[in-house]
Scaffold this motif. Structure first.
Motif, PDB file in Angstrom:
ATOM      1  N   ILE A 179      11.375  -6.665   6.797  1.00 48.88           N
ATOM      2  CA  ILE A 179      12.200  -6.900   5.726  1.00 48.88           C
ATOM      3  C   ILE A 179      13.315  -7.898   6.270  1.00 48.88           C
ATOM      4  CG2 ILE A 179      13.314  -6.281   3.750  1.00 48.88           C
ATOM      5  CD1 ILE A 179      10.489  -5.616   3.569  1.00 48.88           C
ATOM      6  N   LYS A 180      14.006  -7.470   7.766  1.00 52.70           N
ATOM      7  CA  LYS A 180      15.248  -8.395   7.916  1.00 52.70           C
ATOM      8  C   LYS A 180      14.509  -9.684   8.277  1.00 52.70           C
ATOM      9  CE  LYS A 180      18.314  -8.178  11.042  1.00 52.70           C
ATOM     10  NZ  LYS A 180      19.063  -9.706  11.373  1.00 52.70           N
ATOM     11  N   LYS A 181      13.641  -9.906   8.838  1.00 54.89           N
ATOM     12  CA  LYS A 181      12.534 -11.301   9.373  1.00 54.89           C
ATOM     13  C   LYS A 181      12.504 -12.053   8.440  1.00 54.89           C
ATOM     14  CE  LYS A 181       9.963 -11.551  12.145  1.00 54.89           C
ATOM     15  NZ  LYS A 181      10.237 -11.712  13.518  1.00 54.89           N
ATOM     16  N   ASN A 196      14.451 -11.995   4.917  1.00 54.90           N
ATOM     17  CA  ASN A 196      15.665 -12.197   4.363  1.00 54.90           C
ATOM     18  C   ASN A 196      16.571 -12.758   5.035  1.00 54.90           C
ATOM     19  OD1 ASN A 196      15.127 -10.372   2.168  1.00 54.90           O
ATOM     20  ND2 ASN A 196      16.308  -8.327   3.360  1.00 54.90           N
ATOM     21  N   ASP A 197      16.430 -13.268   6.549  1.00 53.14           N
ATOM     22  CA  ASP A 197      16.688 -13.754   7.305  1.00 53.14           C
ATOM     23  C   ASP A 197      16.235 -15.002   7.421  1.00 53.14           C
ATOM     24  OD1 ASP A 197      18.581 -12.085   8.524  1.00 53.14           O
ATOM     25  OD2 ASP A 197      17.597 -11.625   9.963  1.00 53.14           O
ATOM     26  N   ASP A 198      14.971 -15.443   6.835  1.00 55.87           N
ATOM     27  CA  ASP A 198      14.656 -16.843   7.299  1.00 55.87           C
ATOM     28  C   ASP A 198      15.184 -17.432   5.914  1.00 55.87           C
ATOM     29  OD1 ASP A 198      11.807 -18.390   7.246  1.00 55.87           O
ATOM     30  OD2 ASP A 198      11.272 -18.831   5.834  1.00 55.87           O
ATOM     31  N   MET A 199      14.707 -16.684   4.681  1.00 54.51           N
ATOM     32  CA  MET A 199      15.662 -16.980   3.709  1.00 54.51           C
ATOM     33  C   MET A 199      17.039 -17.196   3.460  1.00 54.51           C
ATOM     34  SD  MET A 199      16.183 -14.935   0.053  1.00 54.51           S
ATOM     35  CE  MET A 199      17.153 -15.568  -1.590  1.00 54.51           C
ATOM     36  N   ALA A 200      17.711 -17.108   4.848  1.00 53.58           N
ATOM     37  CA  ALA A 200      19.239 -17.001   4.564  1.00 53.58           C
ATOM     38  C   ALA A 200      19.470 -18.518   5.195  1.00 53.58           C
ATOM     39  CB  ALA A 200      19.733 -16.279   5.060  1.00 53.58           C
ATOM     40  N   GLN A 201      18.309 -18.824   6.448  1.00 56.50           N
ATOM     41  CA  GLN A 201      18.643 -19.365   7.541  1.00 56.50           C
ATOM     42  C   GLN A 201      18.201 -20.842   7.012  1.00 56.50           C
ATOM     43  OE1 GLN A 201      20.620 -19.843   9.823  1.00 56.50           O
ATOM     44  NE2 GLN A 201      21.135 -17.005   9.593  1.00 56.50           N
ATOM     45  N   ASN A 202      16.557 -20.807   6.333  1.00 56.93           N
ATOM     46  CA  ASN A 202      15.623 -21.911   6.196  1.00 56.93           C
ATOM     47  C   ASN A 202      15.539 -22.316   4.803  1.00 56.93           C
ATOM     48  OD1 ASN A 202      15.058 -22.348   8.993  1.00 56.93           O
ATOM     49  ND2 ASN A 202      13.826 -20.253   8.589  1.00 56.93           N
ATOM     50  N   VAL A 223       5.153 -11.632  12.519  1.00 57.09           N
ATOM     51  CA  VAL A 223       5.224 -10.069  12.105  1.00 57.09           C
ATOM     52  C   VAL A 223       4.286  -8.986  12.610  1.00 57.09           C
ATOM     53  CG1 VAL A 223       5.654  -8.148   9.888  1.00 57.09           C
ATOM     54  CG2 VAL A 223       6.581 -10.394   9.525  1.00 57.09           C
ATOM     55  N   GLU A 224       4.000  -8.711  13.364  1.00 57.25           N
ATOM     56  CA  GLU A 224       3.261  -8.090  14.381  1.00 57.25           C
ATOM     57  C   GLU A 224       2.130  -6.592  13.754  1.00 57.25           C
ATOM     58  OE1 GLU A 224       4.831  -7.277  18.235  1.00 57.25           O
ATOM     59  OE2 GLU A 224       5.255  -9.377  18.356  1.00 57.25           O
ATOM     60  N   ASP A 225       0.957  -6.232  13.843  1.00 59.13           N
ATOM     61  CA  ASP A 225       0.474  -5.295  13.808  1.00 59.13           C
ATOM     62  C   ASP A 225       1.497  -4.329  13.862  1.00 59.13           C
ATOM     63  OD1 ASP A 225      -0.581  -3.913  11.555  1.00 59.13           O
ATOM     64  OD2 ASP A 225      -2.664  -4.467  12.523  1.00 59.13           O
ATOM     65  N   PHE A 226       1.429  -2.978  13.182  1.00 58.48           N
ATOM     66  CA  PHE A 226       2.158  -1.682  13.588  1.00 58.48           C
ATOM     67  C   PHE A 226       1.229  -1.543  14.987  1.00 58.48           C
ATOM     68  CE2 PHE A 226       3.174   3.287  13.488  1.00 58.48           C
ATOM     69  CZ  PHE A 226       4.545   2.920  13.472  1.00 58.48           C
ATOM     70  N   GLU A 227       1.620  -0.463  15.431  1.00 56.43           N
ATOM     71  CA  GLU A 227       1.107  -0.414  16.749  1.00 56.43           C
ATOM     72  C   GLU A 227       1.836   1.639  17.174  1.00 56.43           C
ATOM     73  OE1 GLU A 227      -0.030  -2.045  19.452  1.00 56.43           O
ATOM     74  OE2 GLU A 227      -1.408  -3.536  18.811  1.00 56.43           O
ATOM     75  N   TYR A 228       1.447   2.882  16.927  1.00 58.36           N
ATOM     76  CA  TYR A 228       1.820   4.520  17.293  1.00 58.36           C
ATOM     77  C   TYR A 228       1.557   4.983  18.594  1.00 58.36           C
ATOM     78  CZ  TYR A 228       4.003   8.422  16.963  1.00 58.36           C
ATOM     79  OH  TYR A 228       4.394   9.952  17.020  1.00 58.36           O
ATOM     80  N   ASN A 229       2.567   4.875  19.212  1.00 59.96           N
ATOM     81  CA  ASN A 229       2.366   5.758  20.769  1.00 59.96           C
ATOM     82  C   ASN A 229       3.490   6.826  20.131  1.00 59.96           C
ATOM     83  OD1 ASN A 229      -0.077   4.802  22.152  1.00 59.96           O
ATOM     84  ND2 ASN A 229       1.631   3.454  23.086  1.00 59.96           N
ATOM     85  N   THR A 230       2.628   8.578  20.581  1.00 56.18           N
ATOM     86  CA  THR A 230       2.979   9.661  20.283  1.00 56.18           C
ATOM     87  C   THR A 230       3.997   9.813  21.158  1.00 56.18           C
ATOM     88  OG1 THR A 230       1.373  10.921  21.698  1.00 56.18           O
ATOM     89  CG2 THR A 230       1.322  10.730  19.295  1.00 56.18           C
ATOM     90  N   PRO A 231       4.736  10.412  20.801  1.00 51.75           N
ATOM     91  CA  PRO A 231       6.101  10.812  21.920  1.00 51.75           C
ATOM     92  C   PRO A 231       5.474  11.680  23.646  1.00 51.75           C
ATOM     93  CG  PRO A 231       6.464  12.078  20.260  1.00 51.75           C
ATOM     94  CD  PRO A 231       5.528  11.246  19.984  1.00 51.75           C
ATOM     95  N   SER A 232       5.866  11.690  24.752  1.00 57.40           N
ATOM     96  CA  SER A 232       5.268  12.096  25.383  1.00 57.40           C
ATOM     97  C   SER A 232       5.619  13.015  26.094  1.00 57.40           C
ATOM     98  CB  SER A 232       6.477  11.192  26.561  1.00 57.40           C
ATOM     99  OG  SER A 232       7.772  11.984  26.592  1.00 57.40           O
ATOM    100  N   ILE A 233       4.189  13.947  26.769  1.00 56.06           N
ATOM    101  CA  ILE A 233       4.167  15.240  27.115  1.00 56.06           C
ATOM    102  C   ILE A 233       6.133  15.730  27.269  1.00 56.06           C
ATOM    103  CG2 ILE A 233       3.503  14.430  28.658  1.00 56.06           C
ATOM    104  CD1 ILE A 233       3.155  17.609  26.676  1.00 56.06           C
TER     105      ILE A 233
END
Length: 478
Positions: free
Chosen positions: A402-404, A406-412, A431-441
């Motif tokens: 969302i910040k990306k 709004n920032d584009d709107m503000a700057q451009n 906007v990169e695709d979301f990737e998830y890894n679980t917390p470490s053991i």
């Protein structure tokens, strides 16, 4: 040691002649096989569905066409919670935590499509999983296997005979424990190998980076749990005068451990730390967004303060003279204040969850079943901690996304310019695709120190108690 081995061989032969024990063993083997097979099928189907849906939503995001970035922020996207491969063994809380969440500007939506919503009230008793079979039914098999380990010797008079030959009660007890543990290993080892094989054969993307370590630790925890129940059963049989008393005592322990105490602890947690309804929770967030966290600074006042600060900072007379689009800055400021409000309320809710869980952790010191259940979900990455970690990372992703915009709107773009300004594919790709890894053991282990301590202490105390009692008890009195 040789004496204990000879006794173990004799106990294995006796157990193999017991039709009830063989029948229970077969039932548990069948249930383990069915649960593992259905768990693998469910995992593969759900993972394929999630991967497909995530790909479709990503394509929708990239293919939305040219538009204003804030409109794109409201167009939003979906994030789907990935299944961990160990969920085929222990479903944990996956049935209750939802599978997808919609991300857009201004709102933190809740996870939707909880599988438990499609089940009847019987879901409260749990789904058939391999973990459930090992946690609840395996101790039952141990009880029927070992409840008469010493009472049978007393009733037949063979205990006094063994003692007269110089064989100590300690050697007899450990010989029996060795026998029962070997019998259960014969059941469990193929099952553990099956989990290992399935986890590496299922060629689907997985979120666990330390899978091998988790499987080893899971196996060790279940072995300790089973060993503890064997020692407990032998100990009760040693102190009982007849087999019926030993069986009733052990069945009472089993009911207390697996049914009464867990339910009591859960009800106590809900009573001491009640959770607000979803309606009250959402209304409180909306109220604080509108009136401010202090109840005295509504949005209009906050925006007026922001405008005054920026005009003073840049030494200009109006927002039109600012070197950026004030609307974009105002939207991002509103977004950040909304995030602050959400963090306060989510923190309060999470604190209640943690207090309820902490009560369960303390109860695990008195109940090894609760200890193993929590450890199993944690190591399988299907526990509340993993779910909360996923939600936090999803929310951080939403804020960056969302910040990306709004920032584009503000700057451009220019102040007052909205539909006249648009961006396209290059912005959507940024906007990169979301990737998830679980917390470490390692992080998971720190969350379950009380439960791990419980299993360790129960095992050590029972071993010490067994050794003490076998040294102090006179077999001739049996």
């Amino acid at each position: 040691m040789k004496t204990s081995i000879r006794i173990a061989k004799k106990e294995i032969k006796i157990a193999l002649r017991e039709k009830l024990v063989l029948a229970l063993s077969c039932i548990i083997l069948v249930l383990l096989g069915i649960s593992l097979y259905t768990g693998a099928i469910a995992y593969q189907q759900q993972q394929e569905a999630i991967t497909k849906a995530q790909k479709e939503k990503r394509e929708e995001w990239l293919g939305q066409g040219d538009k204003h970035p804030h409109i794109a922020a409201h167009f939003g996207t979906f994030i789907f919670k990935p299944k961990t491969v160990l969920s085929l063994f222990d479903f944990g809380l996956d049935t209750y935590t939802g599978t997808s969440v919609y991300l857009e500007a201004h709102y933190q939506h809740q996870f939707m499509f909880r599988p438990a919503q499609d089940h009847s009230s019987m879901i409260r008793f749990g789904e058939l999983s391999a973990a459930l079979v090992l946690q609840i039914l395996m101790p039952l098999l141990i009880i029927f296997l070992a409840y008469a380990s010493f009472t049978r010797e007393k009733e037949r008079g063979t205990l006094r005979l063994l003692s007269s030959q110089g064989i100590t009660l300690t050697s007899i007890a450990w010989g029996k424990i060795m026998a029962y543990f070997i019998i259960l290993l014969v059941i469990l080892v193929p099952f553990v190998l099956g989990i290992l094989l399935l986890s590496y054969l299922l060629k689907t993307p997985d979120t666990i980076t330390d899978l091998g370590i988790r499987i080893v630790l899971l196996g060790a925890a279940y072995m300790a749990y089973i060993f503890m129940f064997i020692v407990l059963s032998v100990l009760v049989s040693l102190k009982s005068s007849i087999s019926r008393n030993a069986l009733l005592t052990l069945l009472t322990c089993w009911i207390l451990f697996t049914i009464i105490i867990p339910k009591t602890v859960a009800n106590l947690g809900e009573s001491l730390y009640p959770l607000p309804s979803m309606k009250i929770y959402k209304e409180a967030i909306l109220k604080d967004k509108k009136d401010g966290l202090d109840g005295k600074t509504p949005r209009a006042v906050r925006m007026a303060q922001l405008e005054k600060e920026l005009l003073t900072k840049y030494k200009v007379d109006s927002v039109q003279q600012l070197p950026f689009n004030f609307d974009g800055v105002k939207m991002q400021a509103g977004e950040e204040y909304g995030d602050k409000v959400y963090d306060v309320h989510w923190g309060r809710l999470l604190d209640l969850f943690n207090k309820q869980n902490k009560l369960g952790s303390y109860a695990s010191l008195l109940n090894p079943y609760i200890a193993l259940r929590n450890i199993s979900m944690g190591f399988s990455a299907t526990d509340l901690n993993t779910s909360v970690d996923f939600q936090k990372k999803v929310e951080n992703y939403r804020r960056v996304f969302i910040k990306k915009m709004n920032d584009d709107m503000a700057q451009n773009s220019k102040y007052g310019e909205f539909y006249e300004y648009s961006v396209g594919l290059d912005m959507w790709k940024s906007v990169e695709d979301f990737e998830y890894n679980t917390p470490s053991i390692y992080a998971t282990l720190k969350k379950y120190t009380l439960e791990l301590t419980s299993l360790f202490c129960w095992t050590v105390v029972l071993i010490l108690l067994l050794n003490y009692i076998t040294r102090k008890t006179k077999p001739t009195n049996g």
